[in-house]
Design an enzyme around this catalytic site. Sequence first.
Site, PDB file in Angstrom:
ATOM      1  N   ARG A  85       0.840  -1.201   0.000  1.00  0.00           N
ATOM      2  CA  ARG A  85       0.000   0.000   0.000  1.00  0.00           C
ATOM      3  C   ARG A  85       0.878   1.255   0.000  1.00  0.00           C
ATOM      4  O   ARG A  85       0.483   2.289  -0.548  1.00  0.00           O
ATOM      5  CB  ARG A  85      -0.914  -0.007   1.230  1.00  0.00           C
ATOM      6  N   SER A 314      -1.667  -4.330   8.589  1.00  0.00           N
ATOM      7  CA  SER A 314      -2.652  -5.388   8.407  1.00  0.00           C
ATOM      8  C   SER A 314      -3.017  -5.491   6.925  1.00  0.00           C
ATOM      9  O   SER A 314      -2.233  -5.125   6.053  1.00  0.00           O
ATOM     10  CB  SER A 314      -3.875  -5.134   9.286  1.00  0.00           C
ATOM     11  N   HIS A 316      -5.070  -4.043   4.663  1.00  0.00           N
ATOM     12  CA  HIS A 316      -5.057  -2.919   3.733  1.00  0.00           C
ATOM     13  C   HIS A 316      -3.634  -2.467   3.450  1.00  0.00           C
ATOM     14  O   HIS A 316      -3.296  -2.083   2.324  1.00  0.00           O
ATOM     15  CB  HIS A 316      -5.886  -1.755   4.291  1.00  0.00           C
ATOM     16  N   CYS A 317      -2.790  -2.533   4.473  1.00  0.00           N
ATOM     17  CA  CYS A 317      -1.404  -2.095   4.327  1.00  0.00           C
ATOM     18  C   CYS A 317      -0.621  -2.936   3.328  1.00  0.00           C
ATOM     19  O   CYS A 317       0.387  -2.468   2.781  1.00  0.00           O
ATOM     20  CB  CYS A 317      -0.685  -2.156   5.667  1.00  0.00           C
ATOM     21  N   ILE A 318      -1.035  -4.173   3.093  1.00  0.00           N
ATOM     22  CA  ILE A 318      -0.237  -5.082   2.254  1.00  0.00           C
ATOM     23  C   ILE A 318      -0.887  -5.322   0.898  1.00  0.00           C
ATOM     24  O   ILE A 318      -0.430  -6.186   0.153  1.00  0.00           O
ATOM     25  CB  ILE A 318       0.035  -6.420   2.965  1.00  0.00           C
TER      26      ILE A 318
END
Length: 324
Positions: A85, A314, A316-318
């Site tokens: 992200r 989490s 969304h970050c990846i």
Amino acid sequence: MTARQPAEWMPHAACWTAFPSADDLWEDDLAPAQAEVAAMVRAIAASERVELLCATEGAEAAARAALGGVNVGFHRYAFGDIWLRDTGPLFLSSAHGLAAAGFRFNGWGGKYDLAGDDGVAAFVADGADVPLVRHAWVLEGGAIEVDGEGLCVTTEACLLNPNRNPHMDRFEVESHLRRDLGLERVLWLGDGLLNDHTDGHVDNLARLVAPGVLALPHASGTDDPNADAFADAHDRARDFGLDVVTIPSPGRVEVDGEVVPASHMNWYVANGCVVVPVYGTAYDDAAVAAVAALFPGRDCIGLRANHILTGGGSFHCITQQVPA
């Protein structure tokens, strides 16, 4: 038509993500983090193509073993860590087709300078066959939340932090967001979550779920460490004129006696589902149900993300979606 990142709930052609493999970064959490990422990939791949970065031959072998029979493309690239992200490009849509915007990445203000991360945006854009436009200022994808219609939500704690763009003030940041991403209105929230090493990425705090509708956490328990940040965000969003809906926070989550930035808000909206991080707290089920109510027509799947969180984020970050 202005080139903009469509809202995440709009149709996707694919989702890019990455498989954890660095022993020195993940230590004892590596194998369980790999299992959590694999579970996320399986959920997303049920309704959209997943493109998975693997840093080494061994990582690819482990990913293939975990994801046999799943609709996944495997790509070898020696990245630093899995937070696509932030290291990957933002995909923009316009009347002329897709474009990718790549920004300078400085390891979240110089905290984590890992070899390979600065090349992820170009690799992913090339893999998606989308032209990349580079921009010289620092911006991570998790620092902004958009509705596809010109609204951006962000935090002062991150985008105005001198460790990102020390010579840019609020007005210059807004000018750059307008120029490079077609964002016309900016809601500035204050602080992010306690102990978030991203300096307060908005995707842990606030998510747009429809034009003009912002989802925010409400404090869970009497000792929620982020109660003040949540209350301030509610006040700012309402003053800005947005409709606010609330999601239970996980409450106070600690690892080895230290509060960690656990958040149910770090969900990923796929074509057919919403994957919501849960942490084994008493508030998990209520949070998943609250998110499900916001996305009728999609399955809402709560998946454990405790071990991914040890790396700092989490689901969304990846992930990074490619618009259809």
